[in-house]
Design an enzyme around this catalytic site. Sequence first.
Site, PDB file in Angstrom:
ATOM      1  N   GLU A  14      16.548  13.171   0.274  1.00  0.00           N
ATOM      2  CA  GLU A  14      15.209  13.244   0.868  1.00  0.00           C
ATOM      3  C   GLU A  14      15.170  14.174   2.076  1.00  0.00           C
ATOM      4  O   GLU A  14      16.091  14.191   2.905  1.00  0.00           O
ATOM      5  CB  GLU A  14      14.797  11.852   1.340  1.00  0.00           C
ATOM      6  CG  GLU A  14      14.531  10.931   0.185  1.00  0.00           C
ATOM      7  CD  GLU A  14      13.961   9.609   0.631  1.00  0.00           C
ATOM      8  OE1 GLU A  14      13.966   8.687  -0.181  1.00  0.00           O
ATOM      9  OE2 GLU A  14      13.531   9.501   1.794  1.00  0.00           O
ATOM     10  N   CYS A  16      24.418   6.236   1.620  1.00  0.00           N
ATOM     11  CA  CYS A  16      25.075   5.945   2.901  1.00  0.00           C
ATOM     12  C   CYS A  16      25.988   4.741   2.715  1.00  0.00           C
ATOM     13  O   CYS A  16      25.661   3.797   1.999  1.00  0.00           O
ATOM     14  CB  CYS A  16      24.029   5.637   3.978  1.00  0.00           C
ATOM     15  SG  CYS A  16      24.756   5.376   5.613  1.00  0.00           S
ATOM     16  N   CYS A  34      17.556  -0.902   5.388  1.00  0.00           N
ATOM     17  CA  CYS A  34      17.398   0.533   5.100  1.00  0.00           C
ATOM     18  C   CYS A  34      17.561   0.798   3.599  1.00  0.00           C
ATOM     19  O   CYS A  34      18.563   0.395   2.991  1.00  0.00           O
ATOM     20  CB  CYS A  34      18.450   1.316   5.898  1.00  0.00           C
ATOM     21  SG  CYS A  34      18.571   3.045   5.425  1.00  0.00           S
TER      22      CYS A  34
HETATM   23  N1  SAH Z   1      22.332   6.970   9.771  1.00  0.00           N
HETATM   24  C1  SAH Z   1      21.684   7.366  10.961  1.00  0.00           C
HETATM   25  C2  SAH Z   1      20.540   8.322  10.718  1.00  0.00           C
HETATM   26  C3  SAH Z   1      19.653   8.028   9.534  1.00  0.00           C
HETATM   27  S1  SAH Z   1      18.650   6.571   9.676  1.00  0.00           S
HETATM   28  C4  SAH Z   1      21.237   6.160  11.761  1.00  0.00           C
HETATM   29  O1  SAH Z   1      21.276   5.055  11.233  1.00  0.00           O
HETATM   30  O2  SAH Z   1      20.877   6.349  12.913  1.00  0.00           O
HETATM   31  C5  SAH Z   1      17.483   7.078  10.944  1.00  0.00           C
HETATM   32  C6  SAH Z   1      16.780   5.924  11.624  1.00  0.00           C
HETATM   33  O3  SAH Z   1      15.850   5.285  10.716  1.00  0.00           O
HETATM   34  C7  SAH Z   1      17.711   4.824  12.123  1.00  0.00           C
HETATM   35  O4  SAH Z   1      17.412   4.441  13.433  1.00  0.00           O
HETATM   36  C8  SAH Z   1      17.437   3.709  11.147  1.00  0.00           C
HETATM   37  O5  SAH Z   1      17.762   2.454  11.677  1.00  0.00           O
HETATM   38  C9  SAH Z   1      15.954   3.879  10.887  1.00  0.00           C
HETATM   39  N2  SAH Z   1      15.494   3.219   9.670  1.00  0.00           N
HETATM   40  C10 SAH Z   1      16.111   3.158   8.471  1.00  0.00           C
HETATM   41  N3  SAH Z   1      15.371   2.458   7.593  1.00  0.00           N
HETATM   42  C11 SAH Z   1      14.262   2.072   8.244  1.00  0.00           C
HETATM   43  C12 SAH Z   1      13.111   1.299   7.872  1.00  0.00           C
HETATM   44  N4  SAH Z   1      12.990   0.820   6.648  1.00  0.00           N
HETATM   45  N5  SAH Z   1      12.161   1.086   8.801  1.00  0.00           N
HETATM   46  C13 SAH Z   1      12.280   1.594  10.067  1.00  0.00           C
HETATM   47  N6  SAH Z   1      13.350   2.313  10.467  1.00  0.00           N
HETATM   48  C14 SAH Z   1      14.333   2.545   9.575  1.00  0.00           C
HETATM   49 FE1  SF4 Z   2      22.949   4.536   6.810  1.00  0.00          FE
HETATM   50 FE2  SF4 Z   2      20.439   3.721   6.746  1.00  0.00          FE
HETATM   51 FE3  SF4 Z   2      22.186   2.504   8.356  1.00  0.00          FE
HETATM   52 FE4  SF4 Z   2      21.371   5.005   8.925  1.00  0.00          FE
HETATM   53  S1  SF4 Z   2      20.104   3.141   8.884  1.00  0.00           S
HETATM   54  S2  SF4 Z   2      23.483   4.209   8.941  1.00  0.00           S
HETATM   55  S3  SF4 Z   2      21.126   5.805   6.852  1.00  0.00           S
HETATM   56  S4  SF4 Z   2      22.279   2.525   6.131  1.00  0.00           S
END
Ligand code: SAH
Ligand code: SF4
Length: 366
Positions: free
Chosen positions: A103, A123, A130
């Site tokens: 994505e 991941c 997530c």
């Molecule tokens: N792996 C890294 C970057 C990708 S996720 C990380 O975890 O920081 C980027 C951000 O999106 C992170 O802060 C994660 O917690 C948030 N995120 C992931 N899924 C989400 C969701 N369903 N609703 C809100 N934030 C989410």
């Molecule tokens: Fe991986 Fe999603 Fe956790 Fe970021 S928020 S570390 S993308 S599992």
Amino acid sequence: MLSRILVMPSDTLANLYDLTRPALGALLAGWGFSAYHRDQLWTALYRRHATSFDELEGLKPELVRALRERARLSHLGVHHESFSSDGFTHKLLLRLDDGQTIETVLMRFKGRATVCISTQAGCAMGCVFCATGQMGLSRHLTPGEIVGQVLHVNRVLRDANESLRNVVLMGMGEPLHNYEHTMAAIDVLVDAMGLAMGPRFITLSTVGVVPGIRRLADEERPIHLAVSLHGATDAERAALVPVGRRWPLDELMDACRYYSEKRGRRIFFEWTLIAGRNDTAEHAHTLGQLLRGMDAHVNVIPLNPTVGYDGGPSRPESVRAFQDVLTSYAVPSTVRQRRGIDIDAGCGQLKADVERRARRSLPTSA
Ligand code: SAH
Ligand code: SF4
């Protein structure tokens, strides 16, 4: 360190987008070409936006011939795309050479477009809320696949006479679990002879991979760092972010302080607010105490619900109360809405939706 899964596309020809300028120089030097030829090729790719070897006018014919025989320019295909109803968010599911999809989200505000890019297909970190974490890891992306996302949206923006300002590494995957490839990609993006993106317009978000944060602190890349916390005690954090058990909060906060001191930079902390799980005044007090006195800024993001998790987003009054408590500790915060919520713009959600519907042979929600 987590086991490294590195599956390169089977094609053995070098993808030029995988290479930093010094690495391209080393490759060409091995074929007998000079740094001058390297820089000519680099400018053709990243300044004149050549997309095939047919568009390399002005380069030495022997070099173009060698490139045709021994290298490739790999572009990402569009597997699926959707636009939010407000027209600002353009979500892309891009296809890699081996059929994996990732994505990329383009957010267009007047004159300051931002792209959110992926660093892995899936991941390994397993954060429970997530959609990407719910998929598991397929593989790391190559530098060219990370850079390719930026090149793709650059083309989209150029056609509309707009330009890209910010890059956030907040798409699928954990950038510090794919450290070398992510840093090589950043080096390509900021290279002054090419795309010349400002490092200060690049933000890397990590779930808290402590060795990676320390390594980033020791290296000279003046990008912004965001750390996803979601919990301010080890038990509460580990319930949402399983790798919290591997790198407990005291180690994580030590690494963050080391980064702040070494780089002299503010750290952004991300906190996905989930109703009843981590959004009460008590949670905010614990977070305020953890961050008090640090050069920190908290981004609170109401949860985008996902199919594999039963939590819901916080109510607006809980969000405001949470922020008020943080303010009482002099910890600044901003509410970030995940834009394009109507097109599953949360990380990994579009891919999950497209795959679910393909299994059931239904049209996608776009
Ligand atoms: N792996 C890294 C970057 C990708 S996720 C990380 O975890 O920081 C980027 C951000 O999106 C992170 O802060 C994660 O917690 C948030 N995120 C992931 N899924 C989400 C969701 N369903 N609703 C809100 N934030 C989410
Ligand atoms: Fe991986 Fe999603 Fe956790 Fe970021 S928020 S570390 S993308 S599992």
